[in-house]
Design an enzyme around this catalytic site. Structure first.
Site, mmCIF file in Angstrom:
data_model
loop_
_atom_site.group_PDB
_atom_site.id
_atom_site.type_symbol
_atom_site.label_atom_id
_atom_site.label_comp_id
_atom_site.label_asym_id
_atom_site.label_seq_id
_atom_site.Cartn_x
_atom_site.Cartn_y
_atom_site.Cartn_z
ATOM 1 N N SER A 68 -1.183 -35.344 -2.533
ATOM 2 C CA SER A 68 0.095 -35.595 -1.816
ATOM 3 C C SER A 68 1.144 -36.578 -2.555
ATOM 4 O O SER A 68 2.172 -36.698 -2.459
ATOM 5 C CB SER A 68 -0.283 -36.388 -0.374
ATOM 6 O OG SER A 68 -0.636 -35.462 0.407
ATOM 7 N N ALA A 69 0.561 -37.055 -3.651
ATOM 8 C CA ALA A 69 1.707 -37.512 -4.852
ATOM 9 C C ALA A 69 2.644 -36.488 -4.974
ATOM 10 O O ALA A 69 3.849 -37.021 -5.461
ATOM 11 C CB ALA A 69 1.032 -38.272 -5.911
#
Length: 390
Positions: A68-69
């Site tokens: 999710s970065a």
């Protein structure tokens, strides 16, 4: 002892020491970390093993999936469209994506997609994984889906669906897929080694992820023996119908093999960005300032993008969270380097963020995916940076 490669500017030696300690004490297998200050790299380190199965070493150009970065990269693309006047975050999503109006969603503004307030965390019927990777079937399912709560009344982390929701807005507005837009408008001008949709020719540079389970399985602990502040969270994990579980069960099968070529080649703007820590840091540096003649967003755009939109107990994570328009904002468990910082974490430890007040941009990527509070690696590195900034 793991051999660390790279360089640090004078004064940033504590980051080298913290990075080395992550291998010796905190479970890193292969990893990289990079820090920019005022548009210039001051830390660029890597070390360890990229593929534990073969022993392939982690090199300067090893690529890592950062889960999710990726959302920080996608959010940056959105705000570039806003700055160009092509997208209004307060306009209804249906203005750009008419099919989205179904299921009582005609008035949901784009901003609520970005800030996890739309209530579209789960699907009534999961989409076959192969179709989800093909993009359009998942987008159609989300357009037809009714929200799980009254939009705008609360927030909950759209861990998987966020990428298709926000990515489809990018596609409708720009005429390009989100991965193509990122490649053309962000990665290309900055020379980033970062992809949302991995080219086949770069497959052999990607590390292999390993997964470390938590030291204690809290779901096996009797409720009365749990700390009171964890009981609601663990109860959600135990309930297969909770939003905490359904939010990550939007495909069939639920489990997605992020090591697979098919998944890495697809465009999942919420969760399958693949690149280097160097590229994460460089991107964020160009969000808040100029890097080799390139600046992605104006200061006023950054200020608007990072204004708090949602905070409090997250309906999916069942923990405190804070969001701007697409970016995570500092909380007690992830203070970054100050109150004006913004960015995004990724499953198992990855992190990218910027701090415009301090001129800092940070990226960390690693292949040992550690669950929950057992993982202190990113925060150890950030704390070393914070000590330099005091």
């Amino acid at each position: 002892m793991t051999m660390i490669h790279g360089e640090v500017a004078t004064g940033f030696e504590p980051v080298w020491e913290a990075f080395e300690a992550n291998f010796a004490q905190h479970g890193d297998v292969g990893a990289s970390v990079c820090l920019y200050q005022d548009g210039q790299p001051v830390v660029d380190l890597w070390g360890g093993v990229a593929d534990p199965e073969t022993g392939r070493p982690w090199t300067k150009d090893t690529l890592q999936l950062v889960y999710s970065a990726t959302k920080g990269a996608t959010a940056t693309a959105v705000h570039m469209l806003v700055e160009r006047g092509q997208l209004d975050l307060d306009a209804p999503v249906a203005k750009y994506w008419p099919e989205f109006a179904a299921g009582g969603k005609a008035d949901i503004p784009v901003r609520w997609l970005l800030s996890h307030q739309a209530g579209l965390v789960a699907l009534d019927e999961p989409v076959p994984l192969a179709e989800a990777l093909a993009w359009h079937p998942m987008v159609a399912a989300l357009a037809a889906q009714r929200p799980q709560w009254t939009p705008g009344t609360t927030h909950g982390y759209h861990g998987r669906t966020w990428g298709w929701l926000v990515g489809e807005v990018i596609r409708r507005v720009s005429g390009r897929s989100p991965g193509r837009f990122f490649a053309d408008e962000i990665a290309g001008p900055l020379g980033l080694d970062f992809f949302i949709g991995l080219p086949a020719d770069d497959r052999d540079r990607v590390s292999r992820m390993v997964y470390q389970p938590p030291k204690v399985d809290l779901t096996a602990v009797p409720p009365e023996e749990l700390p009171e502040d964890l009981r609601e969270l663990v109860a959600a994990w135990r309930d297969p119908n909770s939003l905490s579980n359904r939010a990550f069960a939007v495909t069939d099968p639920t489990e997605i093999d992020f090591n697979s070529a098919e998944v890495q080649a697809a465009e999942l703007p919420s969760s399958n960005g693949i690149g280097t820590a160097r590229s994460l840091a460089r991107m964020y540096a160009a969000v808040i300032g100029e890097v080799d003649g390139v600046r992605l967003l104006r200061p006023e755009t950054v200020a608007a993008a990072t204004e708090e939109q949602a905070s409090g107990t997250d309906q999916v994570m069942v923990l405190p969270s804070r969001f701007g328009s697409g970016y995570m904002l500092p909380v007690a468990d992830n203070p970054m380097t100050g109150p004006k910082a913004f960015g995004h974490t990724g499953r198992g430890g990855s992190l990218g963020f910027a701090d415009p007040e301090r001129g800092i941009a940070f990226g960390y990527a690693m292949n040992n995916i550690i669950s929950g509070s057992d993982d202190v690696r990113a925060m150890t590195l950030v704390e070393a940076v914070r000590r330099f900034l005091v």
